[in-house]
Design a protein around this motif. Structure first.
Motif, short mmCIF file in Angstrom:
data_model
loop_
_atom_site.label_atom_id
_atom_site.label_comp_id
_atom_site.label_asym_id
_atom_site.label_seq_id
_atom_site.Cartn_x
_atom_site.Cartn_y
_atom_site.Cartn_z
N THR A 195 5.91 15.97 10.41
CA THR A 195 4.60 16.11 11.06
C THR A 195 3.50 15.52 10.19
N LEU A 196 3.58 15.79 8.88
CA LEU A 196 2.59 15.25 7.94
C LEU A 196 2.62 13.73 7.92
N LEU A 197 3.81 13.14 7.82
CA LEU A 197 3.93 11.68 7.77
C LEU A 197 3.52 11.03 9.09
N ASN A 198 3.79 11.72 10.20
CA ASN A 198 3.36 11.21 11.51
C ASN A 198 1.84 11.05 11.57
N GLN A 199 1.12 11.92 10.88
CA GLN A 199 -0.34 11.85 10.86
C GLN A 199 -0.85 10.59 10.18
N PHE A 200 0.01 10.00 9.33
CA PHE A 200 -0.32 8.74 8.67
C PHE A 200 0.24 7.55 9.43
N ILE A 216 3.37 7.92 -1.81
CA ILE A 216 4.46 8.90 -1.67
C ILE A 216 4.32 10.02 -2.69
N ASN A 217 3.96 9.66 -3.93
CA ASN A 217 3.76 10.68 -4.96
C ASN A 217 2.62 11.63 -4.59
N ARG A 218 1.56 11.06 -4.05
CA ARG A 218 0.39 11.87 -3.69
C ARG A 218 0.69 12.76 -2.48
N THR A 219 1.50 12.26 -1.56
CA THR A 219 1.75 12.98 -0.31
C THR A 219 2.92 13.96 -0.41
N LEU A 220 4.03 13.52 -1.04
CA LEU A 220 5.25 14.34 -1.07
C LEU A 220 5.72 14.70 -2.47
N GLY A 221 5.12 14.11 -3.49
CA GLY A 221 5.50 14.43 -4.86
C GLY A 221 6.83 13.82 -5.27
N LYS A 222 7.46 14.43 -6.28
CA LYS A 222 8.70 13.92 -6.86
C LYS A 222 9.82 13.79 -5.84
N LYS A 223 9.96 14.79 -4.97
CA LYS A 223 11.05 14.76 -4.00
C LYS A 223 10.89 13.58 -3.06
N GLY A 224 9.66 13.25 -2.71
CA GLY A 224 9.42 12.10 -1.84
C GLY A 224 9.88 10.81 -2.47
N MET A 225 9.62 10.66 -3.78
CA MET A 225 10.05 9.44 -4.48
C MET A 225 11.57 9.39 -4.58
N GLU A 226 12.20 10.54 -4.79
CA GLU A 226 13.66 10.57 -4.84
C GLU A 226 14.26 10.15 -3.50
N LEU A 227 13.66 10.62 -2.41
CA LEU A 227 14.14 10.23 -1.09
C LEU A 227 13.98 8.73 -0.87
N LYS A 228 12.85 8.16 -1.28
CA LYS A 228 12.65 6.72 -1.13
C LYS A 228 13.71 5.94 -1.89
N LEU A 229 13.99 6.34 -3.13
CA LEU A 229 15.00 5.64 -3.92
C LEU A 229 16.38 5.76 -3.28
N GLU A 230 16.74 6.97 -2.84
CA GLU A 230 18.03 7.17 -2.19
C GLU A 230 18.15 6.33 -0.92
N LEU A 231 17.08 6.27 -0.13
CA LEU A 231 17.09 5.52 1.13
C LEU A 231 17.16 4.01 0.90
N THR A 232 16.73 3.57 -0.26
CA THR A 232 16.79 2.13 -0.56
C THR A 232 18.04 1.76 -1.37
N GLY A 233 18.99 2.71 -1.47
CA GLY A 233 20.28 2.39 -2.07
C GLY A 233 20.42 2.69 -3.54
N LYS A 234 19.44 3.36 -4.14
CA LYS A 234 19.49 3.68 -5.56
C LYS A 234 19.87 5.15 -5.71
N SER A 235 21.05 5.42 -6.24
CA SER A 235 21.60 6.77 -6.27
C SER A 235 20.88 7.65 -7.29
N ILE A 236 20.26 8.72 -6.79
CA ILE A 236 19.56 9.70 -7.63
C ILE A 236 20.34 11.01 -7.66
N TYR A 237 20.85 11.43 -6.50
CA TYR A 237 21.58 12.69 -6.40
C TYR A 237 23.07 12.42 -6.64
N ARG A 238 23.52 12.73 -7.82
CA ARG A 238 24.91 12.48 -8.20
C ARG A 238 25.84 13.53 -7.59
#
Length: 395
Positions: A195-200, A216-238
């Motif tokens: 809902t928050l991202l839809n507003q943007f 992303i850092n300002r809107t969702l913080g660290k978890k948001g950046m981790e999701l972006k990296l994971e979605l772009t193919g960079k493994s963060i969650y081992r």
């Protein structure tokens, strides 16, 4: 990124797991609409494919579902059965890779990295072999998604359920996949975040990953950046294959029908204690505190706790404690709907102090009997040995 350095992560997800277990247990239910009810028969917790097609919703109150869909088979949950079948599925996974993270009773991540060379097959072919092996050896259908990160593997599994049971998101195809993926379909994106991202003005996964790190850092913080990296193919969650030991083990269930039969209720507690002890031994633990619980027809709960002098994982010692304390919570004039056993104050088996009242020879015999019992059930299933005066399979 060099192809050989890209991780290969698979997510195995059992299809309509509880309902599939019921169809496996009772083949007459195959290709029939099946709904599994919560332990108090209050709501729908699982639906077969056929029930989903009819329009039965997850979480729907049972009374409403029965009125709208009278031709569906409604079955009370059998969590021991589901746990047993889940363990069989996980054992099959371990035959393909030594690195497995059990995420839930019906999901597990598998590290396939490098196994292309071992099996001389593509990752998609290995996933297909795993799927076929589970169907052949266990009997339940599963879907498997493969990609370079956990988040993408989760997305691939969603797509596998809508295709032929397996799906792979290759590194070069990530952008195209994200363009077709709504934010709500991303693992880790809850309703409030969407809902928050839809507003943007952001509605797809691709629109999200195109945003700047600052946004992303300002809107969702660290978890948001981790999701972006994971979605772009960079493994963060081992993948973590370390098993975290529980602080307690609980086994509860509703009766097949309301009852005030003393032996019947005792037998149910024996059964719960046995299932809990089986899990204790599998984890290499013992308990020193036993809790027993009875729930009345009117949902009142009566319980007591028993502190043991020495820790144990031998059910017959626990049966003895149940017998001594049962009358503290049981009233023959009351009608009961469910029972339960909880084991607390757990410790590692090798840290436990030996009882002064039993010789080492007796304790070795108990351990051998327990191992034999566990092996029989692993091979032939629960209830191969009956506990108490009657079979209590319904529990």
């Amino acid at each position: 990124m060099v192809a050989s350095s890209i991780p290969a992560i698979a997510l195995m997800d059992c299809d309509s797991f509880f309902a599939s277990c019921e169809q496996l247990f009772n083949p007459a239910l195959l290709n029939q609409p099946v709904c599994v009810m919560s332990s108090n028969n209050g709501c729908i917790v699982a639906r077969s494919r056929e029930a989903k097609e009819l329009g039965v919703k997850m979480g729907m109150p049972v009374f409403q579902a029965k009125r709208l869909f009278p031709d569906v088979h409604y079955i009370a949950a059998k969590h021991d059965l589901y746990g047993e079948i889940s363990a069989r599925v996980m054992r099959v996974l371990s035959e393909f890779s030594p690195i497995i993270e059990i995420y839930s009773i019906d999901e597990a991540f598998i590290d396939l990295t490098g196994l292309e060379k071992t099996y001389k097959k593509s990752y998609l072919e290995i996933a297909s072999d795993i799927r076929n092996a589970i169907k052949y050896k266990v009997g339940v259908p599963v879907s498997i998604g493969v990609s370079s990160t956990k988040v993408l593997a989760k997305l691939a599994t969603r797509k596998a359920k809508k295709s032929h049971g397996i799906y792979k998101i290759d590194y070069q195809d990530i952008d195209n996949e994200l363009m077709q993926t709504d934010l709500i379909d991303i693992w880790g994106m809850g309703n409030n975040t969407v809902t928050l991202l839809n507003q943007f003005g952001l509605h797809t996964a691709y629109e999200f990953v195109c945003q700047s790190e600052n946004f992303i850092n300002r809107t969702l913080g660290k978890k948001g950046m981790e999701l972006k990296l994971e979605l772009t193919g960079k493994s963060i969650y081992r993948i973590s294959h370390e098993v975290s030991l529980p602080k307690s083990i609980q086994q509860t269930s509703s009766f097949g029908k309301f009852t005030s039969n003393e032996q019947y209720i005792k037998d149910s507690l024996y059964y719960h204690a046995h299932r809990a002890c089986t899990k204790l031994r599998r984890l290499g633990q013992k308990t020193q505190t036993i809790g027993i619980m009875l729930r009345t027809k009117d949902f009142k709960v009566y319980s007591t706790k028993i502190a043991l002098v020495y820790s144990t994982n031998w059910e017959f010692e626990i049966f003895e404690s149940i017998n001594k304390n049962f009358n503290d919570i049981f009233n023959p004039q009351v009608i009961y709907r469910s029972s339960g056993v909880i084991l607390e104050n757990l410790s590692e088996e090798y840290d436990s102090q030996l009882s002064l009242f039993d010789t080492l020879d007796i304790q070795i015999k108990q351990q051998n009997l327990a191992k034999a019992w566990d092996k029989l059930e692993a091979k032939y299933g629960n209830n191969v040995i009956l506990i108490g005066d009657r079979n209590i399979k319904h529990c």
